[in-house]
Design an enzyme around this catalytic site. Structure first.
Site, PDB file in Angstrom:
ATOM      1  N   LEU A 171       0.823  -1.204   0.000  1.00 26.90           N
ATOM      2  CA  LEU A 171       0.000   0.000   0.000  1.00 26.90           C
ATOM      3  C   LEU A 171       0.860   1.258   0.000  1.00 26.90           C
ATOM      4  CD1 LEU A 171      -2.875   1.163   0.181  1.00 26.90           C
ATOM      5  CD2 LEU A 171      -2.652   1.105   2.653  1.00 26.90           C
ATOM      6  N   ASP A 172       1.945   1.241   0.754  1.00 25.76           N
ATOM      7  CA  ASP A 172       2.821   2.405   0.820  1.00 25.76           C
ATOM      8  C   ASP A 172       3.423   2.726  -0.546  1.00 25.76           C
ATOM      9  OD1 ASP A 172       3.012   3.118   3.778  1.00 25.76           O
ATOM     10  OD2 ASP A 172       3.425   0.980   3.820  1.00 25.76           O
ATOM     11  N   TYR A 173       3.893   1.700  -1.238  1.00 27.00           N
ATOM     12  CA  TYR A 173       4.520   1.936  -2.533  1.00 27.00           C
ATOM     13  C   TYR A 173       3.500   2.409  -3.572  1.00 27.00           C
ATOM     14  CZ  TYR A 173       8.825  -0.126  -0.807  1.00 27.00           C
ATOM     15  OH  TYR A 173       9.980  -0.365  -0.099  1.00 27.00           O
ATOM     16  N   GLY A 176       2.887   5.935  -2.965  1.00 31.30           N
ATOM     17  CA  GLY A 176       4.001   6.740  -3.451  1.00 31.30           C
ATOM     18  C   GLY A 176       3.863   7.102  -4.920  1.00 31.30           C
TER      19      GLY A 176
END
Length: 402
Positions: A171-173, A176
């Site tokens: 999810l973080d990537y 980003g």
């Protein structure tokens, strides 16, 4: 590593005051394509990511790939003097990227309305767990809980076992990428619009992956169906899934269109399936998926992974071996695309990191410099960009402001 052409964002100035992965990754993507990114970190502490594994000899191995092309300035923006320096940098910047909990910057008198006074053209990209509005706005947010909240985790795994979270910060990537996309979209509007002013772009972590689940929204809205966990493309295509080969390895194969299944049937010597009412279209194959899966599995088990992929590749059937990272390091496609490149590390010597994507024909990105040491560019930024004297910089150090 240097390059004459620094990419399409050369000349764009970005302040990155975010930590960990999602927002910083977005800033790195922008830096890869030429933006000058100053990463502002707390003195003596730095970004939390500097202490996150995996490690080698005490060195955080994520840092070289996630912080490349950035300059590090240590600055405590909570202090009065730190705020003054920060605002001077804001006046020279195009984009600010942050991921504090909503309300934090406002509490420090550094919200957008305050910063806009220093630079009306500033684009501010804000990432938080649940967004800047709504009843959950102040709730702590990280990638794995956000993935669960998005609806993604509920459909991962097997029906007879608990739901499965991604084994890395998916999810973080993804967020980003949205950060980078949002930044350049807002910058384009600023530079081409009549008003020529900045704006705030904000999103919650969970929203990035929820945007990709339109099939869940449509399915529940129109059919009131709650999709259950499945390990593959359940309900989309048949055949589709993970299959074991003769040598105990695995491949992923999917026939999302009838034309690809036509080619598979011919490779299997099962042209009869193309005339069979149970198999001749994807919708019919889905109704008889168990039979289709057995036929395909039995066929695949006759060949080694290498034999099978060569056989199916020759006929245009979408298949891929399931690669380990060792397989990736040895694969000629990854080499040809420069998907893995080598950068300098101040203590480990050389380390490998993912290459730059996408590829630009006229203005390719470049890894211009390695990930910075904490505060490595303090003197450069404070003296060259802001005109501070050596005495003033030393005084800031003594006060713990930088």
């Amino acid at each position: 590593m240097t390059a004459k052409n620094f990419g399409p964002l050369t000349g764009t100035k970005i302040l990155d005051i975010s930590t960990m992965i999602a927002a910083p990754f977005g800033a790195t993507l922008l830096a890869d394509f030429g933006a000058e990114v100053i990463k502002i970190e707390l003195p003596n502490k730095g970004d939390t990511l500097r202490t996150v594994g995996p490690w080698k000899d005490g060195e955080a191995l994520r840092w070289p790939g996630l912080a490349r092309n950035k300059k590090s300035l240590t600055l405590d923006i909570r202090t009065d003097e730190g705020k003054k320096i920060f605002k001077k940098l804001i006046a020279q910047s195009d984009i600010l990227i942050e991921n504090f909990r909503p309300g934090t910057l406002e509490k420090w008198d550094l919200g957008y309305e305050d910063l806009k006074k220093e630079n009306p053209e500033l684009v501010m990209v804000r990432v938080s767990g649940y967004g800047q509005t709504g009843p959950y706005r102040e709730k702590a947010g990280f990638g794995t809980p956000g993935t669960a909240f998005s609806g993604h985790t509920a459909i991962q795994g097997y029906p007879d076992r608990p739901p499965v979270s991604p084994s890395y910060s998916l999810l973080d990537y993804i967020t980003g990428v949205y950060v980078a996309f949002a930044a350049v979209a807002a910058l384009y509007h600023r530079d081409t619009g009549e008003e020529h002013e900045g704006q705030v772009v904000e999103m919650g972590l969970y929203e990035s992956i929820f945007r990709m689940l339109e099939f869940l929204v449509a399915e529940y809205d129109q059919n009131k169906k709650i999709r259950e966990r499945s390990p593959g493309l359940s309900g989309h295509s048949s055949p589709a899934g993970t299959y074991e080969t003769k040598d105990g390895k695995f491949v992923v194969l999917v026939c999302s269109t009838d034309s690809t299944f036509d080619r598979l049937a011919k490779v299997m010597g099962r042209e009869d399936m193309l005339e069979d009412d149970r198999y001749y279209t994807n919708s019919e194959r889905l109704k008889n998926d168990d039979d289709v899966q057995k036929i395909v599995s039995d066929f695949i088990k006759q060949y080694t992974q290498k034999e099978l992929t060569e056989k199916l590749d020759a006929q245009g059937v979408p298949v891929s071996p399931i690669y380990t990272i060792e397989d990736i390091f040895n694969d000629p496609q990854y080499k040809a695309r420069e998907n893995i490149v080598e950068v300098e590390h101040p203590r480990l010597g050389k380390v490998k990191v993912p290459g730059i994507v996408p590829k630009f024909s006229k203005t390719p990105g470049a890894i211009r410099h390695r990930a910075p040491e904490l505060g490595e560019h303090n003197n450069e930024i404070l003296s060259e960009a802001l005109g501070l004297s050596e005495e003033e910089i030393n005084a800031l150090k003594e006060q713990g402001i930088i």
